[in-house]
Design an enzyme around this catalytic site. Sequence first.
Site, PDB file in Angstrom:
ATOM      1  N   CYS A 104      -1.377  -1.030 -10.827  1.00 14.82           N
ATOM      2  CA  CYS A 104      -1.648   0.383 -10.299  1.00 14.82           C
ATOM      3  C   CYS A 104      -2.666   0.755 -11.358  1.00 14.82           C
ATOM      4  CB  CYS A 104      -0.373   0.863 -10.408  1.00 14.82           C
ATOM      5  SG  CYS A 104      -0.936   3.011  -9.198  1.00 14.82           S
ATOM      6  N   GLN A 154       8.578  -4.037  -4.131  1.00 15.06           N
ATOM      7  CA  GLN A 154       7.680  -3.533  -4.909  1.00 15.06           C
ATOM      8  C   GLN A 154       8.654  -2.238  -6.297  1.00 15.06           C
ATOM      9  OE1 GLN A 154       3.981  -2.428  -5.775  1.00 15.06           O
ATOM     10  NE2 GLN A 154       2.997  -4.381  -6.404  1.00 15.06           N
ATOM     11  N   MET A 187       1.012  -0.844   0.553  1.00 14.99           N
ATOM     12  CA  MET A 187       0.532   0.055  -0.278  1.00 14.99           C
ATOM     13  C   MET A 187       1.079   1.175  -0.251  1.00 14.99           C
ATOM     14  SD  MET A 187      -3.054  -0.562   2.444  1.00 14.99           S
ATOM     15  CE  MET A 187      -2.164  -1.578   3.737  1.00 14.99           C
ATOM     16  N   LYS A 223       2.182  -8.340  -9.889  1.00 16.22           N
ATOM     17  CA  LYS A 223       0.764  -9.198  -8.523  1.00 16.22           C
ATOM     18  C   LYS A 223       0.244  -7.478  -9.389  1.00 16.22           C
ATOM     19  CE  LYS A 223      -1.388  -6.599  -5.456  1.00 16.22           C
ATOM     20  NZ  LYS A 223      -2.153  -5.442  -5.098  1.00 16.22           N
TER      21      LYS A 223
HETATM   22  C1  LIG Z   1      -3.617   2.988   0.058  1.00 13.56           C
HETATM   23  C2  LIG Z   1      -3.942   1.675  -1.255  1.00 13.56           C
HETATM   24  C3  LIG Z   1      -2.047   1.859  -1.796  1.00 13.56           C
HETATM   25  C4  LIG Z   1      -2.331   0.790  -2.256  1.00 13.56           C
HETATM   26  N1  LIG Z   1      -0.808   0.526  -3.152  1.00 13.56           N
HETATM   27  C5  LIG Z   1      -0.666   0.154  -4.092  1.00 13.56           C
HETATM   28  C6  LIG Z   1       0.620  -0.332  -4.383  1.00 13.56           C
HETATM   29  O1  LIG Z   1       1.781   0.504  -3.856  1.00 13.56           O
HETATM   30  N2  LIG Z   1       1.490  -1.949  -4.569  1.00 13.56           N
HETATM   31  C7  LIG Z   1       0.378  -2.864  -4.957  1.00 13.56           C
HETATM   32  O2  LIG Z   1       0.388  -3.355  -5.973  1.00 13.56           O
HETATM   33  N3  LIG Z   1      -1.234  -2.290  -4.726  1.00 13.56           N
HETATM   34  C8  LIG Z   1      -1.352  -1.082  -4.337  1.00 13.56           C
HETATM   35  N4  LIG Z   1      -2.816  -0.955  -3.386  1.00 13.56           N
HETATM   36  C9  LIG Z   1      -3.638  -2.030  -3.779  1.00 13.56           C
HETATM   37  C10 LIG Z   1      -3.788  -3.500  -2.287  1.00 13.56           C
HETATM   38  O3  LIG Z   1      -2.234  -4.064  -2.801  1.00 13.56           O
HETATM   39  C11 LIG Z   1      -4.580  -4.069  -1.853  1.00 13.56           C
HETATM   40  O4  LIG Z   1      -4.830  -4.829  -3.501  1.00 13.56           O
HETATM   41  C12 LIG Z   1      -6.402  -3.683  -2.336  1.00 13.56           C
HETATM   42  O5  LIG Z   1      -6.712  -2.503  -1.741  1.00 13.56           O
HETATM   43  C13 LIG Z   1      -7.108  -4.916  -2.230  1.00 13.56           C
HETATM   44  O6  LIG Z   1      -7.474  -5.298  -1.080  1.00 13.56           O
HETATM   45  P1  LIG Z   1      -7.500  -4.627   0.188  1.00 13.56           P
HETATM   46  O7  LIG Z   1      -8.926  -5.392   0.139  1.00 13.56           O
HETATM   47  O8  LIG Z   1      -7.110  -5.980   1.243  1.00 13.56           O
HETATM   48  O9  LIG Z   1      -7.329  -3.500   0.445  1.00 13.56           O
HETATM   49  C14 LIG Z   1      -3.156  -0.254  -2.665  1.00 13.56           C
HETATM   50  C15 LIG Z   1      -4.159  -0.542  -2.311  1.00 13.56           C
HETATM   51  C16 LIG Z   1      -4.267   0.951  -0.694  1.00 13.56           C
HETATM   52  C17 LIG Z   1      -5.733   0.925  -0.027  1.00 13.56           C
END
Ligand SMILES: Cc1cc2nc3c(=O)[nH]c(=O)nc-3n(C[C@H](O)[C@H](O)[C@H](O)COP(=O)(O)O)c2cc1C
Length: 337
Positions: free
Chosen positions: A107, A77, A21, A146
């Site tokens: 992303c 990552q 995240m 990812k």
């Molecule tokens: C604030 C935020 C930042 C995120 N940044 C990334 C990131 O840098 N790289 C990535 O692959 N996914 C990123 N994601 C996606 C998360 O890794 C994840 O796949 C997505 O939030 C769904 O999972 P969750 O419901 O458990 O949050 C981000 C999600 C959030 C909410």
Amino acid sequence: MLSGFRIGALDIRPGLVLAPMAGVTESPFRQLMRECNPDMLGLVVSEFISIEGLTRSDLRSHAMLRHVAAERPLAIQIFGADIDRMAEAATLVQAAGADVVDINCGCPVPKVVRRGGGAELMRAPAHLERLLRAVRRELSVPLTLKIRTGWDAESINCVEIARLAEDAGVAMVTVHGRTRQQAYQGLADWQQIGLVKQAVSIPVVGSGDVASAGSARERMMRSGVDGLAIGRGALADPWIFSRVARALAGGRVGDGVSGAAPSSRREVLERYAELLAAQHPERTVAARLRMFATSLLRGFAGAAALRQRIAVTRGSGELLGVLRGAPLAAVHADLAA
Ligand SMILES: Cc1cc2nc3c(=O)[nH]c(=O)nc-3n(C[C@H](O)[C@H](O)[C@H](O)COP(=O)(O)O)c2cc1C
């Protein structure tokens, strides 16, 4: 049910991953999650780091490589589109000590996809395949990917991309069950995640909406994945990995957290402040702490009023002062499983 899996020579046990995240899963937060879930968190993943920044010696990008031994196993990552820069950045990440190099194909942000990175890579499979092979050749640590389910509902191609990745030597794929168009809207599609699991023999980790032991169990059963990644759920419940691991090992859903320090919301925030202060100036400490407090302090009597008071604090000291003055029952309240 959640025994774990291997990424190359690495044993990921249990099969639970702190999802990347941006602005959150930097070193202090990763350390905090390890401390809250001793032996219950298989892998932590950094926020995404720009290959342009890394290969142009940008100080902020290089600072994002910082980590401590207690975080490991750690995946770092990277994101971008250029093949040579991706390979060069991957070797920098490996040299910095990452156990795994993860490439971001998910992303949705316009600034990233316009330059060919993030989810845009899923629309360019031939380029992605060349990129993965080029990076793979440079690394001795495992390479993981990812992805999302696809660009939009009309172009779901996660199965094709996962197969391509496996052929190119990728050791694990994480699927966030939404399209790029969805960003974070709607529910993650765990059926598509399950199709990816059936299509490849490398480990598949599912991501999207795992927010409790119950939702973890349901999604695990539905998809048959090897592991679960949890992002926002950890911002609401820092002990979620222990809860899920216990529940999936057959324990009672909602079993308490044994032997884990810190053990209350207040302790979590105090420890987070310490970890942040070791790496950041006060302005960043206060901002990160306020953000986490806002998601953590929910679901108990007086939570809304406490959040309001915290929102107007001017620094981390003042914020922790408000917490110390809050009724003990509130900040010690156990979180619902
Ligand atoms: C604030 C935020 C930042 C995120 N940044 C990334 C990131 O840098 N790289 C990535 O692959 N996914 C990123 N994601 C996606 C998360 O890794 C994840 O796949 C997505 O939030 C769904 O999972 P969750 O419901 O458990 O949050 C981000 C999600 C959030 C909410």
